[in-house]
Design a protein around this motif. Structure first.
Motif, PDB file in Angstrom:
ATOM      1  N   TYR A  89      -6.228 -12.373 -11.468  1.00  0.00           N
ATOM      2  CA  TYR A  89      -6.274 -10.940 -11.159  1.00  0.00           C
ATOM      3  C   TYR A  89      -4.964 -10.489 -10.531  1.00  0.00           C
ATOM      4  CZ  TYR A  89      -7.747 -13.228  -6.815  1.00  0.00           C
ATOM      5  OH  TYR A  89      -7.845 -14.071  -5.735  1.00  0.00           O
ATOM      6  N   GLY A  90      -4.721  -9.187 -10.644  1.00  0.00           N
ATOM      7  CA  GLY A  90      -3.526  -8.631 -10.037  1.00  0.00           C
ATOM      8  C   GLY A  90      -3.433  -7.134 -10.225  1.00  0.00           C
ATOM      9  N   ILE A  91      -2.436  -6.552  -9.574  1.00  0.00           N
ATOM     10  CA  ILE A  91      -2.102  -5.132  -9.691  1.00  0.00           C
ATOM     11  C   ILE A  91      -0.604  -5.045  -9.942  1.00  0.00           C
ATOM     12  CG2 ILE A  91      -1.991  -2.899  -8.507  1.00  0.00           C
ATOM     13  CD1 ILE A  91      -4.413  -3.773  -6.856  1.00  0.00           C
ATOM     14  N   ILE A  92      -0.215  -4.241 -10.920  1.00  0.00           N
ATOM     15  CA  ILE A  92       1.194  -4.057 -11.282  1.00  0.00           C
ATOM     16  C   ILE A  92       1.561  -2.590 -11.067  1.00  0.00           C
ATOM     17  CG2 ILE A  92       2.947  -4.405 -13.048  1.00  0.00           C
ATOM     18  CD1 ILE A  92       0.902  -6.139 -14.553  1.00  0.00           C
ATOM     19  N   ILE A  93       2.733  -2.360 -10.464  1.00  0.00           N
ATOM     20  CA  ILE A  93       3.222  -1.006 -10.202  1.00  0.00           C
ATOM     21  C   ILE A  93       4.608  -0.875 -10.820  1.00  0.00           C
ATOM     22  CG2 ILE A  93       3.751   0.716  -8.428  1.00  0.00           C
ATOM     23  CD1 ILE A  93       2.119  -1.067  -6.464  1.00  0.00           C
ATOM     24  N   GLN A  94       4.812   0.122 -11.667  1.00  0.00           N
ATOM     25  CA  GLN A  94       6.152   0.379 -12.192  1.00  0.00           C
ATOM     26  C   GLN A  94       6.932   1.159 -11.142  1.00  0.00           C
ATOM     27  OE1 GLN A  94       6.471   2.561 -15.919  1.00  0.00           O
ATOM     28  NE2 GLN A  94       8.489   1.690 -16.309  1.00  0.00           N
ATOM     29  N   THR A  95       8.047   0.589 -10.686  1.00  0.00           N
ATOM     30  CA  THR A  95       8.857   1.214  -9.637  1.00  0.00           C
ATOM     31  C   THR A  95      10.184   1.756 -10.152  1.00  0.00           C
ATOM     32  OG1 THR A  95       9.730  -0.971  -9.066  1.00  0.00           O
ATOM     33  CG2 THR A  95       7.821  -0.185  -7.822  1.00  0.00           C
ATOM     34  N   GLY A  96      10.498   1.512 -11.414  1.00  0.00           N
ATOM     35  CA  GLY A  96      11.715   2.021 -12.042  1.00  0.00           C
ATOM     36  C   GLY A  96      11.574   1.892 -13.536  1.00  0.00           C
ATOM     37  N   PRO A  97      12.547   2.407 -14.315  1.00  0.00           N
ATOM     38  CA  PRO A  97      12.421   2.362 -15.780  1.00  0.00           C
ATOM     39  C   PRO A  97      12.147   0.962 -16.331  1.00  0.00           C
ATOM     40  CG  PRO A  97      14.246   3.763 -15.137  1.00  0.00           C
ATOM     41  CD  PRO A  97      13.769   3.106 -13.879  1.00  0.00           C
ATOM     42  N   LEU A  98      12.780  -0.048 -15.729  1.00  0.00           N
ATOM     43  CA  LEU A  98      12.587  -1.425 -16.175  1.00  0.00           C
ATOM     44  C   LEU A  98      12.277  -2.344 -14.989  1.00  0.00           C
ATOM     45  CD1 LEU A  98      15.513  -1.639 -18.762  1.00  0.00           C
ATOM     46  CD2 LEU A  98      13.071  -1.629 -19.281  1.00  0.00           C
ATOM     47  N   GLU A  99      11.661  -1.783 -13.955  1.00  0.00           N
ATOM     48  CA  GLU A  99      11.400  -2.537 -12.726  1.00  0.00           C
ATOM     49  C   GLU A  99       9.926  -2.437 -12.364  1.00  0.00           C
ATOM     50  OE1 GLU A  99      14.083  -2.597  -8.983  1.00  0.00           O
ATOM     51  OE2 GLU A  99      12.485  -1.160  -8.540  1.00  0.00           O
TER      52      GLU A  99
ATOM     53  N   ALA B 174       0.816  -1.215   0.000  1.00  0.00           N
ATOM     54  CA  ALA B 174       0.000   0.000   0.000  1.00  0.00           C
ATOM     55  C   ALA B 174       0.846   1.259   0.000  1.00  0.00           C
ATOM     56  CB  ALA B 174      -0.940  -0.004   1.203  1.00  0.00           C
ATOM     57  N   ASP B 175       1.981   1.255   0.713  1.00  0.00           N
ATOM     58  CA  ASP B 175       2.814   2.450   0.758  1.00  0.00           C
ATOM     59  C   ASP B 175       3.396   2.779  -0.610  1.00  0.00           C
ATOM     60  OD1 ASP B 175       4.374   0.162   0.813  1.00  0.00           O
ATOM     61  OD2 ASP B 175       5.932   1.045   2.085  1.00  0.00           O
ATOM     62  N   ARG B 176       3.602   1.784  -1.442  1.00  0.00           N
ATOM     63  CA  ARG B 176       4.101   2.028  -2.802  1.00  0.00           C
ATOM     64  C   ARG B 176       2.952   2.343  -3.757  1.00  0.00           C
ATOM     65  NH1 ARG B 176       9.414  -1.666  -3.705  1.00  0.00           N
ATOM     66  NH2 ARG B 176       9.930  -2.029  -1.512  1.00  0.00           N
ATOM     67  N   LEU B 177       1.825   1.671  -3.555  1.00  0.00           N
ATOM     68  CA  LEU B 177       0.681   1.894  -4.430  1.00  0.00           C
ATOM     69  C   LEU B 177       0.155   3.315  -4.311  1.00  0.00           C
ATOM     70  CD1 LEU B 177      -1.454   0.730  -6.366  1.00  0.00           C
ATOM     71  CD2 LEU B 177      -2.702  -0.100  -4.369  1.00  0.00           C
ATOM     72  N   THR B 178       0.071   3.854  -3.103  1.00  0.00           N
ATOM     73  CA  THR B 178      -0.530   5.167  -2.903  1.00  0.00           C
ATOM     74  C   THR B 178       0.381   6.322  -3.324  1.00  0.00           C
ATOM     75  OG1 THR B 178       0.193   5.119  -0.589  1.00  0.00           O
ATOM     76  CG2 THR B 178      -2.064   4.410  -1.059  1.00  0.00           C
ATOM     77  N   VAL B 179       1.673   6.065  -3.467  1.00  0.00           N
ATOM     78  CA  VAL B 179       2.572   7.146  -3.891  1.00  0.00           C
ATOM     79  C   VAL B 179       2.949   7.036  -5.358  1.00  0.00           C
ATOM     80  CG1 VAL B 179       3.513   7.402  -1.568  1.00  0.00           C
ATOM     81  CG2 VAL B 179       4.699   5.935  -3.210  1.00  0.00           C
ATOM     82  N   ALA B 180       2.536   5.964  -6.025  1.00  0.00           N
ATOM     83  CA  ALA B 180       2.857   5.792  -7.444  1.00  0.00           C
ATOM     84  C   ALA B 180       1.989   6.706  -8.295  1.00  0.00           C
ATOM     85  CB  ALA B 180       2.650   4.340  -7.857  1.00  0.00           C
TER      86      ALA B 180
END
Length: 546
Positions: free
Chosen positions: A452-462, A402-408
């Motif tokens: 089902y799922g949720i994907i978050i981009q955390t870097g250019p290729l991450e 959640a901490d990454r999802l809400t700031v993305a």
């Protein structure tokens, strides 16, 4: 995996929850941090008795929810006119705090599901003070007319007293983060109220602000009826829309929104928490004798309620509400989410939805693809553990990220769901694309019914992913081939995500795909070689170009 939440100290300065735009999305801010509602709504009567209430809160904890949606009814708050009792609300506050839960209170005031069943007995029995809506043919209803000033005044006073109580009992704790005003309002059985009060209003002039709305670009279904009738710049409700049934619905939407605004404004003046109202939806599915599927004709679903077709009316004439929220059980889930998000300037909340695996898939879409403030299945206190397992699992996964999802940034997040008839879907996540498909055991014909799922981009290729039952294949970009550099399994620790296995070989289809097996995934599929087993449901994938 169990989600937990620490409530703030009593000494924390009282900064009220609010909705604001953060990282390109509308978010609920609680204690100065984005708060994602992982909710569970109790049954209608569970808030009326302590044991049932606390049992419902226990079930919310067991399903890894962080928020319980609890009804508060006018009939129990003000059983005698002018005498108020908030003891059950206090029980809910204390029970939620003891369990580390937040609350969203549901005010069942003048209307609940198109009827006035939750008004106090002194309101029900006084038809002169609180006149009823009348259907075509003169049939009276158990539905108080939205044109009753006395009903609006008394409902507003009771709601204001509730908000007064919350300000006093919860102002420094912020256990309650939102309040719903009324429940699925609208008239059943006819397109408009035909009582004497309503007929008088129908022959009054359409407000100037309504004409401004008609002339705007807002998605308003009644506009076509107005244009077909000559786009009149003034006139009564009966003349401006030429007797079109959509005009009836707009007339009722204006009446209900104006009534609810009086109630909401009175409460907000005492304690300005975020407020919303919910919608019993219209639907292309029309099952005779089963009205909750919606139907397509106003009155089959509650005419005048805050559906997408009249949402601009509600947003204009009930400005104290922060959003209008859909209760979604049937229909095109993605389309409904998009329409209601647009109607509320990007703020989407689903206070009622399915509690099974299909519901978990739809939650992934709401939170990932539509940046919803939160989701909540209905009737969690009667659900068997097996039925709630998928939602409980998904809630634990979401809490872990959640901490990454809400700031993305919103463009860097995607959610998806593949149902029974869906084979694959191409997903755009930030600047990359993936083809999502379903996991199959080697040699097996069957696959999990819901992926089902949720994907978050955390870097250019991450990329970080949560979910169950999917295979993600990175797609080539601009003529360059894209491959998988590494996939790492993660688990939730006390201080965040903890690295686990480096996944390769069979667990990545020989390095060609990013795989999340289903819960209970079969270890073998009819062949002597065992297939891939379960993982934690949280992985980090790094790509490379070649």
């Amino acid at each position: 995996m169990r989600s937990t939440m620490t409530l703030p100290s009593l000494d924390t300065a009282p900064v009220l929850p609010r909705i604001e735009s953060v990282h390109g999305r509308r978010q609920l801010i609680v204690d100065e941090r984005p708060f994602l509602i992982l909710g569970g709504e109790l049954h209608n009567s569970s808030g009326s008795e302590t044991t049932a209430l606390l049992d419902g809160l226990d079930r919310a904890v067991l399903m890894n929810a962080n928020t319980a949606l609890v009804p508060v009814t006018w009939e129990l708050v003000e059983p005698v006119e002018g005498t108020f009792d908030f003891s059950l609300v206090e029980e809910a506050l204390n029970g939620a705090r003891e369990r580390g839960l937040r609350l969203i209170l549901l005010w069942f005031g003048t209307w609940k599901n198109g009827r006035s069943s939750y008004v106090p007995s002194w309101v029900k029995s006084d038809l002169k003070r609180f006149p009823r809506a009348v259907l075509r043919g003169g049939r009276s209803t158990e539905h108080i007319s939205p044109f009753s000033d006395e009903a609006a005044n008394r409902d507003a006073e009771a709601f204001a007293r509730l908000m007064d109580f919350l300000a006093s009992a919860d102002g420094t704790r912020r256990t309650v983060v939102m309040v719903q005003v009324e429940n699925e309002v609208g008239l059943l059985g006819d397109s408009r109220d035909r009582s004497n009060l309503a007929e008088q209003a129908f022959e009054e002039s359409v407000p100037e602000r309504f004409f401004e709305l008609l002339a705007s670009e807002s998605p308003l279904a009644v506009r076509s009826a107005w244009e077909a009738n000559g786009s009149l710049a003034s006139g009564t409700w009966s003349t401006v829309f030429g007797g079109d049934i959509r005009g009836d619905e707009a007339f009722m939407a204006h009446a209900y929104a104006s009534f609810v605004e009086r109630v909401a404004a009175a409460g907000s003046a005492r304690y300005p928490l975020p407020l919303f109202t919910n919608a019993w939806l219209d639907s292309e599915i029309d099952v005779p004798g089963f009205t909750v599927t919606g139907g397509q004709r106003p009155g089959t679903y509650p005419s005048g309620g805050p559906i997408a077709a009249v949402a601009p009316v509600w947003r204009t004439f009930a400005p104290t509400l922060d959003l209008v929220a859909p209760d979604i059980y049937v229909g095109d889930f993605d389309l409904i989410c998009g329409r209601f998000s647009e109607a509320s300037d990007g703020a989407l909340l689903i206070p009622e939805m399915r509690r099974d695996q299909l519901g978990a898939g739809q939650m992934s879409v709401a939170l990932g693809a539509h940046a919803a403030l939160g989701v909540s299945p209905f009737g969690i206190d009667s659900g068997e553990a097996s039925e709630l397992d998928a939602v409980a699992d998904l809630y634990a996964l979401i809490a872990a990220v959640a901490d990454r999802l809400t700031v993305a940034d919103r463009r860097s997040v995607q959610g998806f769901h593949l149902g029974d008839t869906d084979e694959s879907q191409v997903l755009s996540v930030g600047n990359r694309r993936f083809r999502a498909g379903k996991v199959r055991s080697w040699g097996a014909k069957d696959v999990a019914p819901h992926t089902y799922g949720i994907i978050i981009q955390t870097g250019p290729l991450e990329f970080l992913a949560i979910g169950r039952g999917f295979v993600l294949e990175p797609l080539d970009e601009d003529g360059r081939q894209v491959g998988i550099l590494s996939v790492d399994e993660l688990t939730r620790g006390e201080r965040g995500l903890v690295p686990g296995r480096r996944l390769n070989g069979d667990e990545t289809l020989s390095g060609s795909a990013w795989v999340h097996p289903s819960q209970g995934h079969a270890a073998a599929g009819g062949l002597p070689i065992p297939s891939v087993g379960e993982n934690s449901g949280i992985t980090m994938c790094k790509l490379y170009e070649f």
